[in-house]
Write a protein that holds these residues in place. Structure first.
Motif, PDB file in Angstrom:
ATOM      1  N   MET A   6       5.568   1.731  18.503  1.00  0.00           N
ATOM      2  CA  MET A   6       5.453   1.975  16.843  1.00  0.00           C
ATOM      3  C   MET A   6       5.767   3.417  16.760  1.00  0.00           C
ATOM      4  N   GLU A   7       5.207   4.474  17.522  1.00  0.00           N
ATOM      5  CA  GLU A   7       5.390   5.591  17.176  1.00  0.00           C
ATOM      6  C   GLU A   7       6.800   6.230  17.038  1.00  0.00           C
ATOM      7  N   THR A   8       7.726   5.603  17.831  1.00  0.00           N
ATOM      8  CA  THR A   8       9.004   6.104  18.047  1.00  0.00           C
ATOM      9  C   THR A   8       9.808   5.314  16.972  1.00  0.00           C
ATOM     10  N   TRP A   9       9.387   3.969  16.758  1.00  0.00           N
ATOM     11  CA  TRP A   9      10.241   3.214  15.573  1.00  0.00           C
ATOM     12  C   TRP A   9      10.041   3.838  14.283  1.00  0.00           C
ATOM     13  N   LEU A  10       8.708   4.182  13.858  1.00  0.00           N
ATOM     14  CA  LEU A  10       8.429   4.982  12.699  1.00  0.00           C
ATOM     15  C   LEU A  10       8.524   6.232  12.479  1.00  0.00           C
ATOM     16  N   HIS A  59      -1.599   0.797  11.002  1.00  0.00           N
ATOM     17  CA  HIS A  59      -0.914  -0.291  11.896  1.00  0.00           C
ATOM     18  C   HIS A  59      -1.622  -1.146  12.713  1.00  0.00           C
ATOM     19  N   ILE A  60      -1.287  -2.278  13.182  1.00  0.00           N
ATOM     20  CA  ILE A  60      -1.827  -3.060  14.023  1.00  0.00           C
ATOM     21  C   ILE A  60      -0.722  -3.284  15.183  1.00  0.00           C
ATOM     22  N   GLN A  61      -1.196  -2.973  16.405  1.00  0.00           N
ATOM     23  CA  GLN A  61      -0.425  -3.419  17.585  1.00  0.00           C
ATOM     24  C   GLN A  61      -1.248  -4.732  18.241  1.00  0.00           C
ATOM     25  N   THR A  62      -0.386  -5.881  18.433  1.00  0.00           N
ATOM     26  CA  THR A  62      -0.868  -7.028  19.067  1.00  0.00           C
ATOM     27  C   THR A  62      -0.081  -7.134  20.149  1.00  0.00           C
ATOM     28  N   HIS A  63      -0.408  -8.064  20.971  1.00  0.00           N
ATOM     29  CA  HIS A  63       0.194  -8.254  22.217  1.00  0.00           C
ATOM     30  C   HIS A  63       0.854  -9.889  22.239  1.00  0.00           C
ATOM     31  N   GLY A  64       1.257 -10.351  21.077  1.00  0.00           N
ATOM     32  CA  GLY A  64       1.679 -11.691  21.152  1.00  0.00           C
ATOM     33  C   GLY A  64       0.893 -12.689  20.899  1.00  0.00           C
ATOM     34  N   GLU A  65      -0.448 -12.449  20.432  1.00  0.00           N
ATOM     35  CA  GLU A  65      -1.377 -13.418  20.273  1.00  0.00           C
ATOM     36  C   GLU A  65      -1.796 -13.739  18.858  1.00  0.00           C
ATOM     37  N   VAL A  66      -1.100 -12.962  17.976  1.00  0.00           N
ATOM     38  CA  VAL A  66      -1.479 -13.188  16.382  1.00  0.00           C
ATOM     39  C   VAL A  66      -0.084 -13.836  15.857  1.00  0.00           C
ATOM     40  N   TRP A  95       0.898  -1.338   0.112  1.00  0.00           N
ATOM     41  CA  TRP A  95      -0.184   0.044   0.102  1.00  0.00           C
ATOM     42  C   TRP A  95       0.801   1.266  -0.019  1.00  0.00           C
ATOM     43  N   ASN A  96       1.864   1.296   0.745  1.00  0.00           N
ATOM     44  CA  ASN A  96       2.828   2.430   0.880  1.00  0.00           C
ATOM     45  C   ASN A  96       4.256   2.028   0.781  1.00  0.00           C
ATOM     46  N   ASP A  97       5.230   2.932   0.391  1.00  0.00           N
ATOM     47  CA  ASP A  97       6.627   2.636   0.274  1.00  0.00           C
ATOM     48  C   ASP A  97       7.159   2.737   1.988  1.00  0.00           C
ATOM     49  N   THR A  98       7.295   1.523   2.657  1.00  0.00           N
ATOM     50  CA  THR A  98       7.618   1.545   3.831  1.00  0.00           C
ATOM     51  C   THR A  98       8.831   2.298   4.268  1.00  0.00           C
ATOM     52  N   SER A  99       9.563   2.917   3.403  1.00  0.00           N
ATOM     53  CA  SER A  99      10.812   3.722   3.731  1.00  0.00           C
ATOM     54  C   SER A  99      10.302   5.270   3.931  1.00  0.00           C
ATOM     55  N   GLU A 100       8.894   5.542   3.441  1.00  0.00           N
ATOM     56  CA  GLU A 100       8.098   6.759   3.291  1.00  0.00           C
ATOM     57  C   GLU A 100       7.149   7.074   4.152  1.00  0.00           C
ATOM     58  N   LEU A 101       6.997   5.846   5.396  1.00  0.00           N
ATOM     59  CA  LEU A 101       5.816   5.986   6.124  1.00  0.00           C
ATOM     60  C   LEU A 101       5.584   7.353   6.970  1.00  0.00           C
ATOM     61  N   SER A 102       6.671   7.677   7.494  1.00  0.00           N
ATOM     62  CA  SER A 102       6.863   8.771   8.444  1.00  0.00           C
ATOM     63  C   SER A 102       6.243   9.962   7.572  1.00  0.00           C
TER      64      SER A 102
END
Length: 468
Positions: free
Chosen positions: A262-266, A232-239, A188-195
Protein backbone atom coordinates in the motif's frame (compact mmCIF):
# COMPACT_ATOMS: atom_id res chain seq x y z
CA UNK A 1 -20.20 5.56 -16.72
CA UNK A 2 -19.52 4.79 -13.06
CA UNK A 3 -16.61 2.52 -12.25
CA UNK A 4 -17.75 -1.00 -11.26
CA UNK A 5 -14.53 -2.94 -10.66
CA UNK A 6 -15.98 -6.20 -9.31
CA UNK A 7 -19.22 -8.21 -9.46
CA UNK A 8 -21.46 -7.32 -6.54
CA UNK A 9 -24.48 -5.35 -5.36
CA UNK A 10 -24.05 -1.57 -5.56
CA UNK A 11 -26.31 1.24 -4.38
CA UNK A 12 -26.06 4.56 -6.19
CA UNK A 13 -27.86 7.66 -4.95
CA UNK A 14 -28.74 10.21 -7.62
CA UNK A 15 -30.85 13.40 -7.61
CA UNK A 16 -33.33 11.66 -9.95
CA UNK A 17 -32.96 7.89 -9.68
CA UNK A 18 -35.07 6.89 -12.70
CA UNK A 19 -33.41 9.45 -14.93
CA UNK A 20 -30.00 8.22 -13.80
CA UNK A 21 -30.98 4.62 -14.58
CA UNK A 22 -31.94 5.69 -18.08
CA UNK A 23 -28.66 7.53 -18.50
CA UNK A 24 -26.77 4.38 -17.44
CA UNK A 25 -28.61 2.36 -20.09
CA UNK A 26 -28.03 5.06 -22.70
CA UNK A 27 -24.32 5.24 -21.86
CA UNK A 28 -24.07 1.46 -22.16
CA UNK A 29 -25.78 1.60 -25.56
CA UNK A 30 -23.50 4.40 -26.79
CA UNK A 31 -20.31 2.64 -25.70
CA UNK A 32 -20.95 -0.93 -26.78
CA UNK A 33 -17.61 -1.15 -28.55
CA UNK A 34 -15.65 -0.03 -25.47
CA UNK A 35 -17.62 -1.25 -22.46
CA UNK A 36 -16.55 -4.50 -20.76
CA UNK A 37 -20.24 -5.22 -20.09
CA UNK A 38 -21.41 -7.09 -23.19
CA UNK A 39 -25.00 -7.42 -21.99
CA UNK A 40 -27.35 -5.38 -19.82
CA UNK A 41 -30.60 -6.16 -17.99
CA UNK A 42 -32.78 -3.20 -17.07
CA UNK A 43 -35.64 -3.63 -14.59
CA UNK A 44 -37.63 -0.45 -14.96
CA UNK A 45 -40.86 1.06 -13.65
CA UNK A 46 -40.80 3.83 -16.27
CA UNK A 47 -43.87 4.20 -18.50
CA UNK A 48 -43.72 2.42 -21.86
CA UNK A 49 -43.62 5.68 -23.80
CA UNK A 50 -40.49 6.79 -21.89
CA UNK A 51 -38.72 3.49 -22.54
CA UNK A 52 -39.81 3.59 -26.19
CA UNK A 53 -38.57 7.15 -26.72
CA UNK A 54 -35.21 6.22 -25.15
CA UNK A 55 -34.69 3.12 -27.32
CA UNK A 56 -36.32 4.28 -30.56
CA UNK A 57 -33.22 5.99 -32.04
CA UNK A 58 -31.25 2.76 -31.61
CA UNK A 59 -34.02 0.55 -32.98
CA UNK A 60 -34.44 2.67 -36.12
CA UNK A 61 -30.80 2.15 -37.10
CA UNK A 62 -30.52 -1.44 -38.20
CA UNK A 63 -26.73 -1.48 -38.08
CA UNK A 64 -26.68 0.02 -34.64
CA UNK A 65 -29.57 -1.92 -33.14
CA UNK A 66 -28.93 -2.66 -29.46
CA UNK A 67 -27.52 -6.10 -28.89
CA UNK A 68 -27.54 -7.73 -25.48
CA UNK A 69 -30.12 -5.38 -23.92
CA UNK A 70 -33.06 -6.90 -22.05
CA UNK A 71 -35.73 -4.56 -20.69
CA UNK A 72 -38.25 -5.84 -18.14
CA UNK A 73 -41.08 -3.70 -16.79
CA UNK A 74 -41.83 -3.86 -13.06
CA UNK A 75 -44.56 -1.28 -13.34
CA UNK A 76 -47.22 -3.73 -12.12
CA UNK A 77 -45.20 -4.34 -8.96
CA UNK A 78 -44.70 -0.60 -8.57
CA UNK A 79 -48.48 -0.11 -8.68
CA UNK A 80 -48.93 -2.73 -5.93
CA UNK A 81 -46.08 -1.27 -3.87
CA UNK A 82 -44.30 -4.56 -3.19
CA UNK A 83 -43.37 -7.99 -4.51
CA UNK A 84 -44.81 -11.16 -3.03
CA UNK A 85 -41.65 -12.87 -1.80
CA UNK A 86 -39.10 -10.10 -1.54
CA UNK A 87 -35.44 -10.41 -2.45
CA UNK A 88 -35.75 -14.17 -2.87
CA UNK A 89 -38.32 -13.60 -5.62
CA UNK A 90 -36.04 -11.01 -7.23
CA UNK A 91 -33.10 -13.42 -7.33
CA UNK A 92 -35.26 -16.22 -8.72
CA UNK A 93 -36.62 -13.87 -11.38
CA UNK A 94 -33.11 -12.72 -12.27
CA UNK A 95 -32.12 -16.35 -12.76
CA UNK A 96 -34.93 -16.85 -15.28
CA UNK A 97 -34.00 -13.61 -17.06
CA UNK A 98 -30.33 -14.47 -17.39
CA UNK A 99 -30.54 -15.99 -20.87
CA UNK A 100 -28.29 -13.13 -21.99
CA UNK A 101 -25.99 -13.58 -18.99
CA UNK A 102 -26.06 -9.87 -18.20
CA UNK A 103 -22.84 -8.42 -16.87
CA UNK A 104 -24.73 -5.27 -15.84
CA UNK A 105 -28.10 -5.31 -14.05
CA UNK A 106 -29.85 -1.99 -13.40
CA UNK A 107 -32.73 -2.09 -10.90
CA UNK A 108 -35.19 0.71 -10.29
CA UNK A 109 -37.37 0.83 -7.15
CA UNK A 110 -35.46 -1.90 -5.34
CA UNK A 111 -37.64 -1.24 -2.29
CA UNK A 112 -40.33 -3.31 -4.05
CA UNK A 113 -38.31 -6.37 -3.05
CA UNK A 114 -36.49 -5.20 0.05
CA UNK A 115 -39.63 -4.15 1.93
CA UNK A 116 -40.86 -7.73 2.21
CA UNK A 117 -42.49 -9.09 5.37
CA UNK A 118 -43.32 -12.65 4.27
CA UNK A 119 -39.79 -14.01 4.54
CA UNK A 120 -38.89 -16.02 7.62
CA UNK A 121 -38.01 -13.79 10.56
CA UNK A 122 -34.27 -14.46 10.41
CA UNK A 123 -34.22 -13.32 6.76
CA UNK A 124 -36.15 -10.08 7.16
CA UNK A 125 -33.28 -7.90 8.34
CA UNK A 126 -31.53 -5.70 5.75
CA UNK A 127 -28.18 -7.49 6.11
CA UNK A 128 -29.71 -10.86 5.21
CA UNK A 129 -31.57 -9.34 2.27
CA UNK A 130 -28.54 -7.58 0.84
CA UNK A 131 -26.37 -10.65 1.41
CA UNK A 132 -28.76 -12.70 -0.74
CA UNK A 133 -28.51 -10.19 -3.60
CA UNK A 134 -24.72 -10.10 -3.14
CA UNK A 135 -24.56 -13.91 -3.39
CA UNK A 136 -26.64 -13.91 -6.56
CA UNK A 137 -24.42 -11.22 -8.14
CA UNK A 138 -21.29 -13.25 -7.43
CA UNK A 139 -22.93 -16.45 -8.67
CA UNK A 140 -23.96 -14.74 -11.93
CA UNK A 141 -20.75 -12.67 -12.15
CA UNK A 142 -23.00 -9.63 -12.52
CA UNK A 143 -22.65 -6.00 -11.45
CA UNK A 144 -26.03 -5.13 -9.90
CA UNK A 145 -26.76 -1.41 -9.59
CA UNK A 146 -29.80 -0.25 -7.61
CA UNK A 147 -30.59 3.44 -7.93
CA UNK A 148 -32.15 5.43 -5.10
CA UNK A 149 -32.84 9.07 -4.32
CA UNK A 150 -33.56 11.06 -1.20
CA UNK A 151 -32.96 9.36 2.14
CA UNK A 152 -30.80 6.27 1.98
CA UNK A 153 -32.80 3.08 2.66
CA UNK A 154 -31.63 0.90 5.53
CA UNK A 155 -30.52 -1.99 3.32
CA UNK A 156 -28.19 0.27 1.33
CA UNK A 157 -25.74 0.32 4.26
CA UNK A 158 -24.87 -3.33 3.55
CA UNK A 159 -24.15 -2.95 -0.17
CA UNK A 160 -20.75 -3.82 -1.67
CA UNK A 161 -20.46 -0.18 -2.69
CA UNK A 162 -22.37 3.01 -1.86
CA UNK A 163 -21.93 6.21 -3.84
CA UNK A 164 -23.53 9.58 -4.41
CA UNK A 165 -23.39 10.63 -8.05
CA UNK A 166 -24.59 13.42 -10.30
CA UNK A 167 -27.05 12.84 -13.12
CA UNK A 168 -24.00 12.67 -15.40
CA UNK A 169 -22.67 9.62 -13.55
CA UNK A 170 -19.83 11.51 -11.88
CA UNK A 171 -18.88 10.52 -8.32
CA UNK A 172 -19.62 13.25 -5.80
CA UNK A 173 -19.10 11.21 -2.65
CA UNK A 174 -18.18 7.58 -1.95
CA UNK A 175 -18.87 6.43 1.65
CA UNK A 176 -17.32 3.14 0.55
CA UNK A 177 -16.48 1.79 -2.86
CA UNK A 178 -14.40 -1.18 -4.04
CA UNK A 179 -11.28 -1.03 -6.17
CA UNK A 180 -9.15 -3.80 -7.60
CA UNK A 181 -7.21 -4.00 -4.32
CA UNK A 182 -9.90 -3.47 -1.67
CA UNK A 183 -12.27 -0.79 -0.43
CA UNK A 184 -11.84 2.91 0.25
CA UNK A 185 -13.88 5.82 1.55
CA UNK A 186 -13.84 9.58 1.56
CA UNK A 187 -15.79 9.79 4.82
CA UNK A 188 -12.67 11.06 6.61
CA UNK A 189 -10.23 12.33 3.98
CA UNK A 190 -10.17 13.19 0.30
CA UNK A 191 -8.84 9.97 -1.25
CA UNK A 192 -6.96 11.90 -3.94
CA UNK A 193 -5.03 13.81 -1.25
CA UNK A 194 -4.07 10.92 1.03
CA UNK A 195 -0.35 11.07 0.18
CA UNK A 196 -0.19 14.67 1.48
CA UNK A 197 -1.22 13.71 5.03
CA UNK A 198 1.68 13.88 7.50
CA UNK A 199 1.02 10.49 9.13
CA UNK A 200 -0.51 7.18 8.10
CA UNK A 201 -1.32 4.33 10.49
CA UNK A 202 -1.21 0.86 8.94
CA UNK A 203 -3.01 -1.88 10.90
CA UNK A 204 -2.11 -5.45 9.94
CA UNK A 205 -4.78 -8.11 10.47
CA UNK A 206 -2.10 -10.64 11.48
CA UNK A 207 -1.22 -8.38 14.44
CA UNK A 208 -4.82 -7.61 15.44
CA UNK A 209 -6.59 -10.81 16.32
CA UNK A 210 -10.11 -10.25 14.99
CA UNK A 211 -12.55 -7.82 13.41
CA UNK A 212 -13.35 -6.21 16.74
CA UNK A 213 -9.71 -5.38 17.49
CA UNK A 214 -9.19 -3.93 14.01
CA UNK A 215 -12.35 -1.84 14.37
CA UNK A 216 -11.40 -0.68 17.89
CA UNK A 217 -7.96 0.39 16.73
CA UNK A 218 -9.40 2.28 13.74
CA UNK A 219 -12.07 3.92 15.88
CA UNK A 220 -9.68 5.01 18.65
CA UNK A 221 -7.08 6.37 16.20
CA UNK A 222 -9.77 8.31 14.35
CA UNK A 223 -11.64 9.78 17.32
CA UNK A 224 -9.14 10.02 20.19
CA UNK A 225 -7.54 13.18 18.78
CA UNK A 226 -8.29 15.85 16.22
CA UNK A 227 -5.18 15.39 14.11
CA UNK A 228 -5.78 14.69 10.45
CA UNK A 229 -4.14 11.45 9.45
CA UNK A 230 -4.67 8.36 7.29
CA UNK A 231 -5.72 4.98 8.69
CA UNK A 232 -5.29 1.86 6.57
CA UNK A 233 -5.96 -1.81 7.24
CA UNK A 234 -3.89 -4.52 5.58
CA UNK A 235 -5.75 -7.82 5.54
CA UNK A 236 -4.66 -11.04 3.93
CA UNK A 237 -7.79 -12.30 2.23
CA UNK A 238 -9.76 -13.13 5.38
CA UNK A 239 -12.07 -10.07 5.53
CA UNK A 240 -15.25 -9.87 3.41
CA UNK A 241 -16.28 -6.74 1.52
CA UNK A 242 -19.19 -6.18 3.92
CA UNK A 243 -16.90 -6.37 6.96
CA UNK A 244 -14.42 -4.09 5.19
CA UNK A 245 -17.14 -1.48 4.72
CA UNK A 246 -17.83 -1.59 8.46
CA UNK A 247 -14.11 -1.02 9.19
CA UNK A 248 -14.24 2.04 6.91
CA UNK A 249 -17.20 3.43 8.85
CA UNK A 250 -15.38 2.84 12.12
CA UNK A 251 -12.53 5.12 11.04
CA UNK A 252 -10.34 3.55 8.33
CA UNK A 253 -9.63 5.27 5.01
CA UNK A 254 -8.78 2.10 3.11
CA UNK A 255 -9.00 -1.67 3.61
CA UNK A 256 -6.56 -3.73 1.53
CA UNK A 257 -7.92 -7.22 1.03
CA UNK A 258 -4.77 -8.92 -0.19
CA UNK A 259 -0.97 -8.53 -0.21
CA UNK A 260 -0.50 -5.29 -2.13
CA UNK A 261 2.23 -2.87 -1.05
CA UNK A 262 0.00 0.00 0.00
CA UNK A 263 2.90 2.40 0.61
CA UNK A 264 3.79 2.16 -3.08
CA UNK A 265 0.18 2.41 -4.24
CA UNK A 266 -0.48 5.49 -2.08
CA UNK A 267 2.91 7.09 -2.76
CA UNK A 268 3.96 7.25 0.91
CA UNK A 269 7.44 7.77 2.33
CA UNK A 270 8.71 5.48 5.10
CA UNK A 271 8.65 8.39 7.55
CA UNK A 272 4.91 8.87 7.00
CA UNK A 273 4.00 5.30 8.04
CA UNK A 274 3.33 4.06 11.56
CA UNK A 275 2.49 0.40 12.22
CA UNK A 276 0.86 0.21 15.67
CA UNK A 277 0.47 -2.96 17.68
CA UNK A 278 -2.70 -4.00 19.47
CA UNK A 279 -4.13 -1.77 22.18
CA UNK A 280 -3.40 -3.61 25.42
CA UNK A 281 -5.74 -1.38 27.43
CA UNK A 282 -8.73 0.69 26.44
CA UNK A 283 -10.69 2.65 29.09
CA UNK A 284 -14.20 1.47 29.88
CA UNK A 285 -15.73 4.75 28.73
CA UNK A 286 -14.10 4.30 25.32
CA UNK A 287 -15.35 0.71 25.01
CA UNK A 288 -18.90 1.92 25.68
CA UNK A 289 -18.54 4.55 22.95
CA UNK A 290 -17.14 1.99 20.54
CA UNK A 291 -20.04 -0.41 21.19
CA UNK A 292 -22.55 2.40 20.65
CA UNK A 293 -20.99 3.43 17.33
CA UNK A 294 -20.69 -0.14 16.06
CA UNK A 295 -24.34 -0.67 16.98
CA UNK A 296 -25.22 2.46 15.01
CA UNK A 297 -23.33 1.18 11.96
CA UNK A 298 -25.41 -2.01 11.89
CA UNK A 299 -28.70 -0.37 12.91
CA UNK A 300 -28.47 3.21 11.55
CA UNK A 301 -30.70 5.62 13.44
CA UNK A 302 -32.29 2.88 15.54
CA UNK A 303 -30.86 3.56 19.00
CA UNK A 304 -34.38 4.57 19.89
CA UNK A 305 -37.93 3.19 20.13
CA UNK A 306 -38.91 0.83 17.31
CA UNK A 307 -41.93 -1.31 16.54
CA UNK A 308 -42.02 -4.93 17.73
CA UNK A 309 -41.41 -6.47 14.27
CA UNK A 310 -38.41 -4.19 13.67
CA UNK A 311 -37.03 -4.95 17.12
CA UNK A 312 -37.36 -8.69 16.46
CA UNK A 313 -35.85 -8.78 12.95
CA UNK A 314 -33.00 -6.40 13.79
CA UNK A 315 -32.43 -8.13 17.11
CA UNK A 316 -31.82 -11.46 15.41
CA UNK A 317 -29.34 -9.72 13.12
CA UNK A 318 -27.52 -8.22 16.10
CA UNK A 319 -27.30 -11.61 17.82
CA UNK A 320 -25.65 -13.02 14.72
CA UNK A 321 -23.31 -10.05 14.33
CA UNK A 322 -22.31 -9.91 17.98
CA UNK A 323 -21.05 -13.50 17.69
CA UNK A 324 -19.15 -12.69 14.47
CA UNK A 325 -17.61 -9.54 15.94
CA UNK A 326 -16.80 -11.09 19.35
CA UNK A 327 -19.26 -8.72 21.00
CA UNK A 328 -22.15 -9.40 23.39
CA UNK A 329 -25.88 -8.66 23.18
CA UNK A 330 -28.24 -8.37 26.14
CA UNK A 331 -32.02 -8.61 25.95
CA UNK A 332 -33.92 -7.33 28.98
CA UNK A 333 -37.64 -7.37 29.84
CA UNK A 334 -38.89 -4.75 32.31
CA UNK A 335 -42.38 -5.67 33.55
CA UNK A 336 -44.60 -2.60 33.96
CA UNK A 337 -46.33 -1.87 37.29
CA UNK A 338 -50.08 -2.39 37.03
CA UNK A 339 -50.75 1.36 37.21
CA UNK A 340 -47.98 2.22 34.72
CA UNK A 341 -48.33 2.53 30.93
CA UNK A 342 -45.59 1.93 28.38
CA UNK A 343 -46.15 5.46 27.05
CA UNK A 344 -45.41 7.05 30.43
CA UNK A 345 -42.42 4.81 31.12
CA UNK A 346 -40.83 5.64 27.78
CA UNK A 347 -41.36 9.35 28.31
CA UNK A 348 -39.05 8.88 31.27
CA UNK A 349 -36.40 7.03 29.26
CA UNK A 350 -32.90 8.48 29.55
CA UNK A 351 -32.01 8.13 25.87
CA UNK A 352 -28.53 9.63 25.97
CA UNK A 353 -27.46 7.23 28.75
CA UNK A 354 -29.24 4.08 27.58
CA UNK A 355 -27.78 3.87 24.03
CA UNK A 356 -29.89 0.82 23.30
CA UNK A 357 -32.98 -0.14 21.29
CA UNK A 358 -36.38 0.01 23.01
CA UNK A 359 -39.67 -1.59 22.15
CA UNK A 360 -42.81 -2.07 24.23
CA UNK A 361 -45.94 -4.12 24.71
CA UNK A 362 -48.84 -3.29 27.01
CA UNK A 363 -47.17 -5.28 29.76
CA UNK A 364 -43.45 -4.59 29.41
CA UNK A 365 -40.57 -2.57 28.00
CA UNK A 366 -37.82 -4.48 26.17
CA UNK A 367 -34.21 -3.32 25.74
CA UNK A 368 -31.57 -4.61 23.33
CA UNK A 369 -27.99 -3.47 23.88
CA UNK A 370 -24.65 -4.34 22.30
CA UNK A 371 -21.61 -4.52 24.60
CA UNK A 372 -17.89 -4.76 23.96
CA UNK A 373 -17.85 -7.91 26.11
CA UNK A 374 -20.25 -9.63 28.48
CA UNK A 375 -20.87 -7.19 31.35
CA UNK A 376 -20.51 -8.21 34.97
CA UNK A 377 -23.59 -7.99 37.18
CA UNK A 378 -22.58 -4.64 38.70
CA UNK A 379 -21.99 -2.99 35.28
CA UNK A 380 -25.21 -4.41 33.92
CA UNK A 381 -27.28 -3.16 36.89
CA UNK A 382 -25.62 0.25 36.76
CA UNK A 383 -26.49 0.58 33.07
CA UNK A 384 -30.07 -0.60 33.62
CA UNK A 385 -30.60 1.93 36.40
CA UNK A 386 -29.30 4.70 34.09
CA UNK A 387 -31.85 3.94 31.36
CA UNK A 388 -34.69 5.86 33.04
CA UNK A 389 -35.04 9.18 34.83
CA UNK A 390 -36.98 7.55 37.62
CA UNK A 391 -35.97 4.64 39.84
CA UNK A 392 -36.89 1.30 38.34
CA UNK A 393 -39.12 0.09 41.25
CA UNK A 394 -41.42 3.06 40.62
CA UNK A 395 -41.97 2.06 36.99
CA UNK A 396 -41.47 -1.69 36.91
CA UNK A 397 -42.36 -4.67 39.05
CA UNK A 398 -39.18 -6.50 38.03
CA UNK A 399 -36.77 -7.27 35.23
CA UNK A 400 -35.49 -10.36 33.45
CA UNK A 401 -32.27 -10.61 31.48
CA UNK A 402 -32.62 -13.29 28.80
CA UNK A 403 -29.49 -15.42 28.55
CA UNK A 404 -28.41 -17.72 25.76
CA UNK A 405 -28.87 -17.27 22.02
CA UNK A 406 -31.72 -19.79 21.79
CA UNK A 407 -33.70 -18.14 24.59
CA UNK A 408 -33.11 -14.69 23.13
CA UNK A 409 -34.20 -15.86 19.67
CA UNK A 410 -37.41 -17.34 21.10
CA UNK A 411 -38.21 -14.07 22.85
CA UNK A 412 -37.68 -12.10 19.63
CA UNK A 413 -39.92 -14.51 17.72
CA UNK A 414 -42.66 -14.01 20.35
CA UNK A 415 -42.32 -10.23 20.08
CA UNK A 416 -42.62 -10.44 16.32
CA UNK A 417 -45.97 -12.21 16.73
CA UNK A 418 -47.23 -9.85 19.46
CA UNK A 419 -51.04 -9.87 19.29
CA UNK A 420 -51.57 -6.24 20.35
CA UNK A 421 -48.46 -4.41 19.13
CA UNK A 422 -47.93 -0.77 20.03
CA UNK A 423 -46.78 1.49 17.22
CA UNK A 424 -43.99 4.02 17.65
CA UNK A 425 -46.64 6.72 17.18
CA UNK A 426 -48.64 5.22 20.05
CA UNK A 427 -45.57 5.34 22.27
CA UNK A 428 -44.01 8.67 21.33
CA UNK A 429 -46.86 10.69 19.85
CA UNK A 430 -48.43 11.98 23.05
CA UNK A 431 -48.19 15.61 24.16
CA UNK A 432 -44.79 15.99 25.77
CA UNK A 433 -46.05 18.80 28.01
CA UNK A 434 -48.60 16.55 29.65
CA UNK A 435 -47.64 15.82 33.26
CA UNK A 436 -46.79 12.23 34.10
CA UNK A 437 -47.31 12.82 37.87
CA UNK A 438 -44.09 10.96 38.55
CA UNK A 439 -41.15 13.24 37.88
CA UNK A 440 -40.04 16.17 35.80
CA UNK A 441 -40.05 14.79 32.27
CA UNK A 442 -37.05 15.21 30.06
CA UNK A 443 -38.53 17.29 27.23
CA UNK A 444 -35.91 16.48 24.59
CA UNK A 445 -37.57 13.32 23.35
CA UNK A 446 -36.68 14.10 19.68
CA UNK A 447 -33.12 13.05 20.60
CA UNK A 448 -34.50 9.53 20.76
CA UNK A 449 -35.24 9.73 17.06
CA UNK A 450 -31.98 11.42 16.07
CA UNK A 451 -29.07 9.55 17.63
CA UNK A 452 -26.37 10.73 15.22
CA UNK A 453 -22.96 9.15 15.57
CA UNK A 454 -19.60 10.23 14.17
CA UNK A 455 -19.80 8.41 10.85
CA UNK A 456 -23.51 9.12 10.34
CA UNK A 457 -22.98 12.84 11.00
CA UNK A 458 -20.29 12.87 8.32
CA UNK A 459 -22.41 10.78 5.97
CA UNK A 460 -25.51 12.92 6.42
CA UNK A 461 -23.54 16.13 5.89
CA UNK A 462 -21.95 14.93 2.70
CA UNK A 463 -25.08 13.31 1.31
CA UNK A 464 -27.36 16.25 2.09
CA UNK A 465 -28.93 18.19 -0.74
CA UNK A 466 -26.86 21.23 0.27
CA UNK A 467 -23.51 19.43 -0.07
CA UNK A 468 -21.23 20.98 -2.65
Amino acid sequence: MIDLPKPGAYVVRAPHANRFSQSLVQHWLDSQEETPFKSCLWLTASPKNEVRSLLEPYLLKRAGAPKGLDVVSVRNLWAKGHAKNGIRQLCRSLNTLCVLKPALVIIEHAELWFDDSKESLDRQNPLAQMRLLHQWAHHAQAHVVTTVQGDLPEWSTFADGLADVSDFGEFEFRPWWPSQWGLQTNLWNDTSELSKLPMHHVLDSTVFGNLKQLAQASHSLRFENDKQHGIHIQTHGEVSAQDASVLLRMGADTVWLHEQNMETWLGLDTGQVNKPSTHDYLPKTYLNTFSRDLHEVFMPGLLTVVANPTFAAQGLMMLQLSKQWSMHCTLTRLSLMRHMTAQTALRLANWSQATCVFTATREAIYLLKMWDSEPDEASYRQWLESCFRESLPVLFSGDIQFLGEETQSELLADLHEELEPLSVLDLMGSDQNESSKLAELWDETPEALNQNRPWTQRLNALLSEDAK
